[in-house]
Design an enzyme around this catalytic site. Structure first.
Site, PDB file in Angstrom:
ATOM      1  N   THR A   1       6.527  13.803   4.032  1.00 41.71           N
ATOM      2  CA  THR A   1       6.842  14.123   5.427  1.00 41.71           C
ATOM      3  C   THR A   1       6.579  15.591   5.765  1.00 41.71           C
ATOM      4  OG1 THR A   1       8.510  12.412   5.385  1.00 41.71           O
ATOM      5  CG2 THR A   1       8.728  14.042   7.124  1.00 41.71           C
TER       6      THR A   1
ATOM      7  N   GLU B   1      12.490   6.588   4.867  1.00 37.81           N
ATOM      8  CA  GLU B   1      11.569   5.613   4.250  1.00 37.81           C
ATOM      9  C   GLU B   1      10.861   4.771   5.326  1.00 37.81           C
ATOM     10  OE1 GLU B   1      12.073   6.338   1.052  1.00 37.81           O
ATOM     11  OE2 GLU B   1      11.234   4.731  -0.170  1.00 37.81           O
TER      12      GLU B   1
HETATM   13  N1  COS Z   1      -1.024  -1.313   1.008  1.00 35.49           N
HETATM   14  C1  COS Z   1      -2.294  -0.953   0.782  1.00 35.49           C
HETATM   15  N2  COS Z   1      -3.108  -0.442   1.758  1.00 35.49           N
HETATM   16  C2  COS Z   1      -2.587  -0.329   2.988  1.00 35.49           C
HETATM   17  C3  COS Z   1      -1.276  -0.699   3.300  1.00 35.49           C
HETATM   18  C4  COS Z   1      -0.478  -1.218   2.243  1.00 35.49           C
HETATM   19  N3  COS Z   1       0.774  -1.588   2.457  1.00 35.49           N
HETATM   20  N4  COS Z   1      -1.035  -0.462   4.601  1.00 35.49           N
HETATM   21  C5  COS Z   1      -2.162   0.038   5.122  1.00 35.49           C
HETATM   22  N5  COS Z   1      -3.103   0.113   4.135  1.00 35.49           N
HETATM   23  C6  COS Z   1      -4.483   0.570   4.261  1.00 35.49           C
HETATM   24  C7  COS Z   1      -5.233  -0.278   5.271  1.00 35.49           C
HETATM   25  O1  COS Z   1      -5.793  -1.429   4.657  1.00 35.49           O
HETATM   26  C8  COS Z   1      -6.324   0.691   5.703  1.00 35.49           C
HETATM   27  O2  COS Z   1      -7.298   0.728   4.688  1.00 35.49           O
HETATM   28  P1  COS Z   1      -8.880   1.001   4.940  1.00 35.49           P
HETATM   29  O3  COS Z   1      -9.000   2.447   5.175  1.00 35.49           O
HETATM   30  O4  COS Z   1      -9.517   0.598   3.674  1.00 35.49           O
HETATM   31  O5  COS Z   1      -9.254   0.194   6.132  1.00 35.49           O
HETATM   32  C9  COS Z   1      -5.600   2.028   5.705  1.00 35.49           C
HETATM   33  O6  COS Z   1      -4.487   1.890   4.810  1.00 35.49           O
HETATM   34  C10 COS Z   1      -5.082   2.442   7.073  1.00 35.49           C
HETATM   35  O7  COS Z   1      -4.229   1.409   7.526  1.00 35.49           O
HETATM   36  P2  COS Z   1      -3.647   1.355   9.009  1.00 35.49           P
HETATM   37  O8  COS Z   1      -4.776   1.505   9.973  1.00 35.49           O
HETATM   38  O9  COS Z   1      -2.766   0.178   9.107  1.00 35.49           O
HETATM   39  O10 COS Z   1      -2.836   2.711   9.054  1.00 35.49           O
HETATM   40  P3  COS Z   1      -1.979   3.275  10.194  1.00 35.49           P
HETATM   41  O11 COS Z   1      -2.311   4.696  10.372  1.00 35.49           O
HETATM   42  O12 COS Z   1      -2.054   2.397  11.416  1.00 35.49           O
HETATM   43  O13 COS Z   1      -0.528   3.154   9.500  1.00 35.49           O
HETATM   44  C11 COS Z   1       1.827   3.171   9.539  1.00 35.49           C
HETATM   45  C12 COS Z   1       0.476   3.248  10.262  1.00 35.49           C
HETATM   46  C13 COS Z   1       2.830   3.351  10.624  1.00 35.49           C
HETATM   47  C14 COS Z   1       1.980   1.800   8.924  1.00 35.49           C
HETATM   48  C15 COS Z   1       1.934   4.226   8.422  1.00 35.49           C
HETATM   49  O14 COS Z   1       1.535   5.486   8.905  1.00 35.49           O
HETATM   50  C16 COS Z   1       3.366   4.320   7.892  1.00 35.49           C
HETATM   51  O15 COS Z   1       3.814   3.494   7.115  1.00 35.49           O
HETATM   52  N6  COS Z   1       4.091   5.371   8.340  1.00 35.49           N
HETATM   53  C17 COS Z   1       5.461   5.593   7.906  1.00 35.49           C
HETATM   54  C18 COS Z   1       5.488   6.562   6.817  1.00 35.49           C
HETATM   55  C19 COS Z   1       6.882   6.707   6.292  1.00 35.49           C
HETATM   56  O16 COS Z   1       7.524   5.743   5.921  1.00 35.49           O
HETATM   57  N7  COS Z   1       7.308   7.955   6.248  1.00 35.49           N
HETATM   58  C20 COS Z   1       8.614   8.267   5.742  1.00 35.49           C
HETATM   59  C21 COS Z   1       8.506   8.642   4.322  1.00 35.49           C
HETATM   60  S1  COS Z   1      10.052   9.223   3.925  1.00 35.49           S
HETATM   61  S2  COS Z   1      10.472   8.980   2.277  1.00 35.49           S
END
Ligand code: COS
Length: 406
Positions: free
Chosen positions: A128, A364
């Protein structure tokens, strides 16, 4: 056939975590919350009891437990106090990206010395930033390759256990033009010149401590790169798929604690000449609370079990995180309601549980972000479905403004 029995070693681990919680966490939760610092004495005891570093494989000096095993520990410690549980499980989170992509040689060189000494050592998961919490792909901390070293510059914030950590797993950008496809993961030892900045002053989970981490020209050897350059975002997503079950497990513990405190209160507290448990208004609330606790526990264990069996669990771990943490918040609210003034008075301890539950819905990945994950996967699945129903509204224009007065 589904077998819900714990294996003997799992029962042993669970019993150990429950006994540890009864002896070292529950009686001190209010005190540790007031102290508002990393409870190093508690962490030393948890380390000696074998309740930390759970997923590090045996070849690298760890106990080699799986994710389901971890849920037993996090649920038990979460029952005592969510803040203490967060501090104790933090090494699991810090090392999780390494379990995804590090080689066994990297684990032996960088992790084994941390987890096999006499004194507890801490790791910290540094994803983060001030301007990229939910948007993990917008990382601005930079990693630049120079010769056989990487140089890290930037700031991370809200990093659990950072103030006392010896090793940081850091997500950094190697080429901003590539967006999330430029991110990589690094192990950054504290003694390479990492500084600690602002320490957060939180309203809950104060036995867990979050701080800003500052990297100013921090040089690290090239073997601190974990996995491939450009695969750091994928690593973060895979890591969170695993670790969200850990947070959900803490929440499941909080859920059950609230049921137990409120039901215990309701069979002793008398009002209008009878125990308040006899009133349906209270009994129905307790029944719903127990339902929430069981749902939290079972969605969590299922999400962990999927990951342990190498099945993708993005949807299920997000569901577990949302369900368990929302249920924890609701149960904490209801427990206070049932306990009335005794629930609301700080000295009886429900305040710590209530304030601690709120953070479970935020860290998370906020529950809104987790719902986005669920929704995204749901849409993908919907495209593959053929339920037999004819979609006879296709091609028909929906009337505009049907919500307006007609
Ligand atoms: N496992 C493996 N690969 C994944 C995945 C997963 N669970 N989720 C996404 N990906 C991959 C996708 O397949 C895509 O791959 P390619 O580049 O090969 O196409 C890539 O990652 C990007 O995926 P996506 O377009 O879905 O990404 P986004 O930017 O839309 O993701 C979210 C958005 C909101 C899902 C992400 O930024 C997220 O989880 N944010 C929260 C982070 C968080 O929890 N922060 C707090 C941490 S505190 S401890």
């Amino acid at each position: 056939m589904v077998d819900y029995n714990l294996l003997p070693y799992q029962k042993e681990l669970q019993d150990k975590a429950v006994a540890f919680t009864k002896e070292h966490i529950t009686p001190y939760a209010v005190e540790l919350d007031k102290a508002d610092e990393i409870p190093m004495d508690l962490l030393q005891k948890a380390y000696e009891a074998g309740l930390m570093n759970l997923h590090v494989p045996k070849e690298a000096g760890g106990p080699g437990y799986n994710l389901l095993d971890e849920t037993f520990v996090s649920e038990a410690t979460g029952y005592g106090d969510a803040g203490c549980a967060t501090s104790i499980m933090c090494n699991n989170l810090a090392f999780a990206p390494l379990m995804v992509d590090a080689t066994i040689e990297q684990l032996q060189k960088y992790i084994q010395p941390l987890i096999t000494g006499e004194k507890v050592k801490l790791g910290a998961f540094a994803l983060t930033e001030r301007n990229s919490g939910s948007d993990a792909g917008a990382t601005t901390t930079m990693a630049e390759k120079q010769g056989d070293e990487w140089i890290i510059n930037g700031r991370k914030c809200w990093i659990t256990n950072a103030a006392k950590a010896d090793l940081f797993t850091v997500f950094a950008q190697t080429d901003p033009k590539l967006g999330y496809k430029g991110i990589a993961v690094f192990m950054v030892p504290k003694d390479r010149g990492v500084e600690i900045g602002h320490i957060e002053n939180k309203i809950g989970q104060r036995a867990s401590n979050q701080a800003e981490v500052i990297f100013e020209n921090v040089h690290i050897p090239e073997d601190c790169l974990v996995g491939e350059v450009g695969k750091g975002f994928h690593n973060a997503m895979k890591t969170l798929d695993k670790t969200r079950a850990g947070i959900a497990a803490i929440a499941a513990g909080v859920c059950q604690r609230c049921v137990d405190e409120a039901s215990r209160f309701s069979i002793t507290r008398k009002s209008f000449g009878s125990k308040i448990a006899k009133f349906q208004g209270i009994g129905f609330m307790l029944a719903d609370m127990q339902g929430r606790a069981l749902t939290a526990q079972q969605t969590t264990r299922y999400a962990a079990w999927l990951a342990d069996n190498n099945m993708r669990n993005s949807t299920e771990s997000a569901i577990a995180k949302v369900v368990a943490s929302d249920n924890a918040m609701q149960n904490a609210t209801d427990a206070i309601q049932i306990m009335g003034g005794y629930g609301y008075a700080e000295e009886y301890g429900m305040g710590v549980i209530f304030r601690g539950a709120k953070l479970l819905q935020i860290y998370e990945g906020t529950n809104q972000i987790n719902r986005l994950v669920i929704m995204g996967n749901l849409k993908k699945r919907a495209k593959t479905l053929n339920t037999g129903f004819k979609l006879n509204y296709e091609g028909i224009d929906a009337p505009d403004h049907t919500w307006a007065p007609q």
